[in-house]
Design a protein around this motif. Structure first.
Motif, mmCIF file in Angstrom:
data_model
loop_
_atom_site.group_PDB
_atom_site.id
_atom_site.type_symbol
_atom_site.label_atom_id
_atom_site.label_comp_id
_atom_site.label_asym_id
_atom_site.label_seq_id
_atom_site.Cartn_x
_atom_site.Cartn_y
_atom_site.Cartn_z
ATOM 1 N N ILE A 1 0.818 -1.213 0.000
ATOM 2 C CA ILE A 1 0.000 0.000 0.000
ATOM 3 C C ILE A 1 0.849 1.260 0.000
ATOM 4 O O ILE A 1 0.409 2.321 -0.454
ATOM 5 N N TRP A 2 2.076 1.155 0.506
ATOM 6 C CA TRP A 2 2.910 2.358 0.592
ATOM 7 C C TRP A 2 3.169 2.990 -0.774
ATOM 8 O O TRP A 2 3.481 4.168 -0.871
ATOM 9 N N ARG A 3 3.019 2.217 -1.846
ATOM 10 C CA ARG A 3 3.276 2.759 -3.180
ATOM 11 C C ARG A 3 2.290 3.863 -3.547
ATOM 12 O O ARG A 3 2.578 4.705 -4.404
ATOM 13 N N LEU A 4 1.108 3.867 -2.929
ATOM 14 C CA LEU A 4 0.160 4.947 -3.160
ATOM 15 C C LEU A 4 0.742 6.291 -2.732
ATOM 16 O O LEU A 4 0.361 7.336 -3.267
ATOM 17 N N PHE A 5 1.658 6.278 -1.783
ATOM 18 C CA PHE A 5 2.239 7.502 -1.249
ATOM 19 C C PHE A 5 3.647 7.757 -1.800
ATOM 20 O O PHE A 5 3.970 8.892 -2.161
ATOM 21 N N THR A 6 4.471 6.711 -1.848
ATOM 22 C CA THR A 6 5.853 6.904 -2.275
ATOM 23 C C THR A 6 5.959 7.284 -3.743
ATOM 24 O O THR A 6 6.960 7.892 -4.146
ATOM 25 N N SER A 7 4.944 6.982 -4.537
ATOM 26 C CA SER A 7 4.990 7.361 -5.952
ATOM 27 C C SER A 7 4.893 8.866 -6.141
ATOM 28 O O SER A 7 5.133 9.371 -7.240
ATOM 29 N N PHE A 8 4.568 9.607 -5.067
ATOM 30 C CA PHE A 8 4.523 11.069 -5.120
ATOM 31 C C PHE A 8 5.748 11.714 -4.469
ATOM 32 O O PHE A 8 5.791 12.937 -4.329
ATOM 33 N N LEU A 9 6.732 10.912 -4.079
ATOM 34 C CA LEU A 9 7.846 11.439 -3.291
ATOM 35 C C LEU A 9 9.180 11.440 -4.020
ATOM 36 O O LEU A 9 10.176 11.886 -3.446
#
Length: 262
Positions: free
Chosen positions: A54-62
């Motif tokens: 699920i972390w990819r939902l956030f790390t893809s914006f970082l």
């Protein structure tokens, strides 16, 4: 060093936190090699694995562009998210800003993955969405864009023009950020206020519990006072707090009487 840290902690918390996350993640990927980019990019298939990533939902914006992009992208995130967080009249509380980031991020992923069928890292789209949102309520004002002074609402298109000259392949993703920000503005403000429809993007209560914005928020220019009800979007800024202004020691004196009264 202490002055630098004091200046850092004095910045708006959401802008400060997201900018730090972008800077640290990008440096770890591009300069230090501590984080493989393969762990961070978005792919829907990874969400349905066990355990779901699920972390990819956030790390893809970082993750920013390499080299100079690390500095420029971090600067743009801070500059425009700070404006959204502190100066945009649409967002009265911190949870409104967090919900804005969540919904706009979801729109960006949907547009790029479902409609355009591409995209692994979405920071350029998020930067463009922040720029669009920050600048649209400054119509008529002038703003600086590098060495030029332009109308504030044209800054997103100046950024696209700059991309056309330097990295044209990124323009479709930047346009998706503008579409996502415009869609949020339509559903959040335009449709309820001018179309008579429901505010379908009202900040849900669970975001308020996560953020836990205090009722009185001290600022350099006064105190922001939130209403006592939940999900409030009608806070105001004043130079003094509202409600009882008596010291606590006075509140135990019992009922007061007017001078000369019974």
């Amino acid at each position: 060093m202490s002055e630098l840290m004091d200046a850092y902690w004095a910045q708006p918390p959401i802008a400060r936190t997201l900018t730090t996350a972008v800077l640290v993640t990008s440096v770890s990927v591009h300069l230090l090699g501590w984080l493989p980019a393969a762990w961070l990019y978005y792919d829907t298939a990874f969400l349905f694995r066990f355990p779901p990533e699920i972390w990819r939902l956030f790390t893809s914006f970082l993750v920013s562009d390499p080299q100079l992009g690390i500095i420029m992208d971090s600067y743009f995130v801070f500059q425009y998210l700070k404006q959204v967080e502190t100066a945009n009249p649409k967002f009265a509380t911190k949870e409104d800003v967090v919900w804005y980031l969540m919904t706009v991020g979801s729109f960006i992923i949907f547009i790029n993955r479902v409609i355009l069928g591409a995209g692994a890292f979405f920071l350029p789209a998020l930067i463009m969405a922040l720029t669009y949102t920050a600048c649209q309520d400054q119509r008529g004002a002038q703003a600086g864009f590098f060495f030029f002074t332009v109308p504030a609402q044209t800054i997103p298109y100046c950024m696209i023009l700059m991309s056309f000259l330097m990295r044209p392949w990124i323009i479709p993703m930047q346009l998706s950020g503008i579409v996502a920000a415009h869609l949020h503005d339509f559903l959040w403000r335009l449709w309820p206020e001018f179309g008579g429809g429901p505010r379908v993007l009202a900040t849900p209560s669970f975001v308020s519990y996560l953020v836990q914005t205090p009722r009185n928020v001290s600022r350099g220019y006064g105190t922001a006072v939130r209403p006592s009800g939940s999900g409030a979007g009608t806070g105001r800024t004043t130079g003094a707090s509202t409600g009882s202004v008596l010291p606590d020691s006075w509140k135990t004196r019992g009922a007061g009487h007017r001078l000369g009264g019974d």
